[in-house]
Write an enzyme that holds these catalytic residues in place. Structure first.
Site, PDB file in Angstrom:
ATOM      1  N   ASP A  24       3.886  -4.302  -6.160  1.00  0.00           N
ATOM      2  CA  ASP A  24       4.638  -5.541  -5.667  1.00  0.00           C
ATOM      3  C   ASP A  24       6.131  -5.423  -5.755  1.00  0.00           C
ATOM      4  O   ASP A  24       6.628  -5.606  -4.885  1.00  0.00           O
ATOM      5  CB  ASP A  24       4.254  -6.929  -6.501  1.00  0.00           C
ATOM      6  CG  ASP A  24       2.802  -7.155  -6.184  1.00  0.00           C
ATOM      7  OD1 ASP A  24       2.051  -6.779  -4.708  1.00  0.00           O
ATOM      8  OD2 ASP A  24       2.001  -8.021  -6.921  1.00  0.00           O
TER       9      ASP A  24
ATOM     10  N   GLU B  77       0.778  -1.175   0.047  1.00  0.00           N
ATOM     11  CA  GLU B  77      -0.091  -0.068  -0.047  1.00  0.00           C
ATOM     12  C   GLU B  77       0.921   1.156   0.013  1.00  0.00           C
ATOM     13  O   GLU B  77       0.474   2.259  -0.863  1.00  0.00           O
ATOM     14  CB  GLU B  77      -1.120   0.036   1.147  1.00  0.00           C
ATOM     15  CG  GLU B  77      -1.836  -1.064   1.361  1.00  0.00           C
ATOM     16  CD  GLU B  77      -2.714  -1.091   0.006  1.00  0.00           C
ATOM     17  OE1 GLU B  77      -3.035  -0.156  -0.646  1.00  0.00           O
ATOM     18  OE2 GLU B  77      -3.009  -2.394  -0.368  1.00  0.00           O
TER      19      GLU B  77
END
Length: 490
Positions: free
Chosen positions: A205, A137
């Site tokens: 990611d 996040e």
């Protein structure tokens, strides 16, 4: 009520948009993005983003089941900021929030604000997995995904994009009103946005796993957690919400597994705080599926020393929640005796003391710890002491402590709520109203806050310094209302 698939699609759009914009600073080659031009900076400035973040945090506090537990808030912010300290392109402080929600999810939005659902604690096996969610996040924020999405959509479909953005903001502030507007606005463009989201997920990611490794956590935790999500879809008719808002094609999972395999594997034990936080959130804030089960405690009892401590702490939590206070005290006392300054144990014993109307004992213990810590007293410890003062009818002592606490922590609703209670107990009606006004303002209820302060102003001497202070605060809140008005109109 929207069908499940449409709800998932809208959730995915929200996740794509609910990420923040930070101009690149101090980025190394591994984190830098291709140049997308300077116009993205004019789409959303840092000042605008922080203002929007402030607005939506207030809406979040006022309309969502935020867990206002000082211990858990301190833990998730400590963990999150360890990761932020090892991220690049960070331009402002991050803030992390916990929401009591059965759905497995997390998201980031304007101004460096990250929200984690309580179900994440049930689902993560260790602290590195929890850190991997936060790192992902954080990376949405630092990689400027919102600015890039806004710039692209503004260029390709400016009229549609303007309507979609307004509907998204409305949905975040008021879901019932916003869903109808959102579904109509995005009908022609939603597929492109969802595709963009999938690309951003892979980028978050890639950057997130670097942040994870630099912070000292196990990079294998990220693909391990994603694998758990993928495995869950095989045994469920509906996928976890996190897969609706964070699409997980097999190519994404394979890519992050390959990256993790190229990194040094770290054997890292989870901190004691992780296990205690998990026991507390599942024991005190349980929902339908997220509960502190006997099987979890049994596994911890057979685990390492930290897990065994968490099992004993979790058992004490269970007794407290069941109002078996003597059993809770008996279970917790050995832990507190061994670690008398551990804030997790001190906090829980304070709750037991107050439940058994033993405020003097709690106050004596807390005052001794505050004296030792002096000016560096743990904020959670100070809130415990203030609460004990209120429960022990020592309201003037509570007011004295809380005036300093709220000055140092003006965004903590816990401090203002306790100050309002203490002021009411002491018979200071104007101060009670003023404290309640601050809580109202922090939950987005600015009109009510102004009314409370106006009432407080009318109760004090005309022309006094106190009245001037209340009136000045009213002016500040009215100015804030004006600055927030564009988001309310959206």
């Amino acid at each position: 009520m929207f069908p499940r698939m449409k709800k998932g699609l809208i959730a995915g759009l929200l996740a794509a948009m609910a990420v923040t914009y930070c101009p690149s600073l101090m980025a190394d080659d591994s984190d830098q993005l291709p140049d997308i031009g300077t116009t993205a900076g004019s789409t959303l400035s840092i000042g605008q983003e922080m203002q929007m973040g402030d607005f939506y945090v207030r809406q979040l506090r006022g309309g969502s089941p935020v867990i206002n537990d000082p211990l858990l808030e301190a833990y998730i912010n400590h963990l999150g900021n360890i990761l932020v300290a090892h991220a690049h392109s960070v331009n402002f402080p991050f803030h992390f929030f916990l929401i009591r929600n059965d759905e497995l999810n997390a998201f980031a939005f304007f101004g460096g604000n990250v929200v984690v659902h309580s179900a994440i604690f049930r689902y993560t096996d260790n602290e590195s997995q929890l850190a991997s969610v936060l790192a992902h996040e954080i990376s949405h924020v630092t990689q400027r995904h919102l600015a890039r999405a806004m710039e692209d959509q503004k260029r390709n479909a400016p009229l549609t994009w303007a309507g979609a953005l307004g509907s998204i903001l409305l949905t975040m502030a008021n879901p019932q009103m916003g869903m109808a507007a959102l579904s109509g606005t995005i009908a022609g463009t939603q597929q492109g946005i969802i595709s963009f989201t999938q690309g951003n997920e892979q980028e978050a990611d890639r950057v997130g796993i670097q942040v994870l490794q630099r912070s000292g956590f196990d990079p294998q935790a990220m693909p391990d957690f994603l694998q758990k999500l993928a495995d869950d879809t095989h045994y469920s008719t509906t996928p976890p919400e996190m897969l609706l808002t964070h699409p997980l094609p097999m190519s994404r999972l394979a890519d992050i597994r390959n990256r993790a395999n190229q990194m040094r594997h770290v054997v890292m034990d989870s901190s004691q705080d992780f296990y205690l936080a998990k026991a507390r959130i599942l024991g005190m804030y349980s929902t339908t599926n997220n509960v502190l089960g006997d099987d979890t405690l049994a596994n911890w009892r057979k685990g390492n020393a930290r897990q065994q401590i968490a099992a004993q702490y979790g058992e004490a939590v269970q007794f407290l929640e069941a109002k078996k206070y003597d059993d809770a005290r008996r279970t917790l006392q050995p832990l507190l005796s061994k670690q008398p300054a551990d804030i997790w144990f001190v906090d829980l014993m304070t709750d037991i003391d107050l439940a058994q109307q033993r405020a003097p004992q709690a106050i004596a213990r807390l005052e001794a710890l505050v004296k030792v810590q002096d000016n560096n007293a743990n904020p959670v410890l100070l809130l415990n002491l203030a609460n004990a003062y209120v429960e022990g009818h020592r309201n003037n002592d509570a007011i004295h402590l809380l005036n300093r606490y709220t000055f140092n922590h003006p965004d903590d609703t816990n401090g203002w709520d306790l100050l309002a209670q203490a002021s009411a107990g002491a018979g200071f009606r104007d101060q009670e109203l003023a404290a309640r006004a601050e809580s109202l303002a922090l939950t987005g209820q600015l009109d009510q806050a102004v009314r409370a302060l106006s009432n407080a102003s009318s109760l004090v001497k005309l022309g006094s310094l106190q009245q001037a202070r209340y009136d000045a605060r009213i002016d500040q809140l009215r100015d804030l209302e004006k600055r927030f008005k564009p988001y309310q109109k959206s």
